[in-house]
Design a protein around this motif. Structure first.
Motif, PDB file in Angstrom:
ATOM      1  N   CYS A   1       0.772  -1.201  -0.137  1.00  0.00           N
ATOM      2  CA  CYS A   1      -0.016   0.208   0.004  1.00  0.00           C
ATOM      3  C   CYS A   1       0.668   1.330  -0.046  1.00  0.00           C
ATOM      4  O   CYS A   1       0.117   2.256  -0.430  1.00  0.00           O
ATOM      5  CB  CYS A   1      -0.848   0.099   1.200  1.00  0.00           C
ATOM      6  N   ILE A   2       2.032   1.308   0.453  1.00  0.00           N
ATOM      7  CA  ILE A   2       2.738   2.533   0.807  1.00  0.00           C
ATOM      8  C   ILE A   2       3.685   2.613  -0.416  1.00  0.00           C
ATOM      9  O   ILE A   2       4.647   1.830  -0.783  1.00  0.00           O
ATOM     10  CB  ILE A   2       3.403   2.374   2.046  1.00  0.00           C
ATOM     11  N   ASP A   3       3.737   3.939  -0.917  1.00  0.00           N
ATOM     12  CA  ASP A   3       4.786   4.609  -1.870  1.00  0.00           C
ATOM     13  C   ASP A   3       5.847   5.001  -0.887  1.00  0.00           C
ATOM     14  O   ASP A   3       5.916   6.063  -0.350  1.00  0.00           O
ATOM     15  CB  ASP A   3       4.228   5.953  -2.619  1.00  0.00           C
ATOM     16  N   ASN A   4       7.009   4.268  -0.882  1.00  0.00           N
ATOM     17  CA  ASN A   4       8.091   4.500   0.167  1.00  0.00           C
ATOM     18  C   ASN A   4       8.964   5.764  -0.285  1.00  0.00           C
ATOM     19  O   ASN A   4       9.452   6.491   0.486  1.00  0.00           O
ATOM     20  CB  ASN A   4       9.072   3.517   0.081  1.00  0.00           C
ATOM     21  N   ASP A   5       8.632   6.103  -1.648  1.00  0.00           N
ATOM     22  CA  ASP A   5       9.495   7.230  -2.216  1.00  0.00           C
ATOM     23  C   ASP A   5       8.755   8.696  -1.640  1.00  0.00           C
ATOM     24  O   ASP A   5       9.411   9.804  -1.805  1.00  0.00           O
ATOM     25  CB  ASP A   5       9.514   7.331  -3.748  1.00  0.00           C
TER      26      ASP A   5
END
Length: 114
Positions: A88-92
């Motif tokens: 789920c998470i866009d780490n950038d």
């Protein structure tokens, strides 16, 4: 003591999975809370924001020094939590907020550091 607030963008099309993730954490709160001791995590709170066409999750935490990194945990709860994170998470997109003031009464902070 480490106090943090970080913002992460939810990947497009993953809102329903975030719903599932938050339900998972709430439904398994007893087990979730057990994992916090090893991390020396005194407070961990997740906030959710929907703005325009994007969705964000915010993590607010108060953590003691020297706790175990969640990435090193063998707990099934933490492993499932990290699976949801990866999906789920866009780490950038991480934005770390700068703390200006912390207002924790001394009697509370002393208890937290025990």
């Amino acid at each position: 003591m480490n106090i943090e607030l970080s913002k992460f963008r939810v990947k497009d099309g993953k809102s329903a999975v975030v719903d599932e993730w938050m339900k998972f954490l709430n439904d398994n709160m007893d087990e979730v809370l057990l994992t916090l001791d090893g991390e020396k995590m005194y407070v961990e709170t997740i906030f959710r924001e929907k703005a325009f066409d994007s969705e964000y999750l915010y993590w607010y935490s108060i953590q003691g020094e020297g706790g175990q990194d969640v990435m090193e945990s063998e707990s099934w709860i933490d492993k499932k939590h990290l699976e949801y994170w990866d999906e789920c998470i866009d780490n950038d997109s991480q934005v770390d907020m700068k703390m200006e003031v912390s207002m924790i009464p001394k009697r509370i902070s002393v208890e937290m550091m025990k």
